[in-house]
Write an enzyme that holds these catalytic residues in place. Structure first.
Site, short mmCIF file in Angstrom:
data_model
loop_
_atom_site.label_atom_id
_atom_site.label_comp_id
_atom_site.label_asym_id
_atom_site.label_seq_id
_atom_site.Cartn_x
_atom_site.Cartn_y
_atom_site.Cartn_z
N GLY A 1 0.80 -1.23 0.00
CA GLY A 1 0.00 0.00 0.00
C GLY A 1 0.83 1.27 0.00
N SER A 2 0.45 2.25 -0.80
CA SER A 2 1.28 3.43 -0.94
C SER A 2 0.53 4.58 -1.58
CB SER A 2 2.53 3.08 -1.76
OG SER A 2 2.18 2.32 -2.89
N ARG A 3 1.26 5.64 -1.94
CA ARG A 3 0.66 6.86 -2.48
C ARG A 3 1.58 7.44 -3.56
NH1 ARG A 3 -2.00 11.34 1.17
NH2 ARG A 3 -1.91 13.24 -0.09
#
Length: 213
Positions: A182-184
């Site tokens: 999970g990341s941005r």
């Protein structure tokens, strides 16, 4: 090195590790049900590191999304130290079910790359932009426009991978790296860019138009 394999190379050690656990669980325990958990983990990990081809829009004025995910924020008149003036910032959140291979939003030359170590706050928090581990890639187009893409690690993510170097010539939609789990990702566009997305929209890397010159 090309990065167009069905599963990215960086995912192979994880897949192999869960595969070995599956084999050991099936071999040493009487009940095969014990092997189900590592088997599911193996399948999910292989799926997570998938690397599908994408159809890049033909219109050369279109800027494509650099990541799969959901647009969680759009800022106007934003400033960044790598950019010469105000810009429009689009923040995209990638959950563990999204493809995590990142792509160049527009064709141009890599003018700068800046990596910053940091924390691992949840990537959907706004302060993750400034406090988390991140890697900035500045692309300068043929006509001098600047587009900045920043990979940001999240709560689970522990490794940002960048496949390009300063001076590299990129094509729109070309694979540039990935973030594990999970990341941005944030992309900074010139103020004159006409946006094609809004908060809440779902986007796909290399395929979904996010702006147009």
């Amino acid at each position: 090195m090309k990065h167009d394999s069905l599963i990215v190379f960086e995912g192979l050690p994880f897949i192999a590790a869960f595969g070995v656990l599956t084999f050991l669980a099936a071999f040493f325990f009487e009940s095969l049900w014990i092997a189900v958990i590592p088997l599911v983990a193996t399948i999910f990990t292989a799926w997570f590191f998938r690397n599908p081809d994408r159809r890049v829009p033909e219109n050369e004025k279109v800027i494509v999304s650099p990541a799969d995910g959901k647009v969680i924020r759009i800022d106007e008149g934003f400033h960044h130290e790598l950019l010469s003036g105000p810009c429009r910032k689009i923040s995209i959140f990638m959950n563990v079910f999204n493809v995590h291979v990142n792509r160049a939003p527009y064709s141009g030359t890599v003018a700068a790359i800046r990596y910053n170590p940091g924390s691992f706050l949840s990537a959907n928090l706004d302060k993750a932009s400034e406090e988390n581990e991140r890697n900035a890639i500045l692309i300068r187009t043929e006509n001098g426009r600047e587009i900045l893409t920043i990979q940001i690690a999240g709560l689970i993510a522990r490794r940002i991978v960048c496949w390009v170097d300063k001076g590299a010539n990129l094509k729109r939609g070309e694979r540039i790296g990935l973030i594990r789990f999970g990341s941005r990702l944030e992309v900074f566009l010139p103020m004159e860019t006409k946006l094609c997305v809004a908060k809440g929209d779902k986007v796909q890397a290399g395929q979904t138009p996010i702006g147009i010159f």
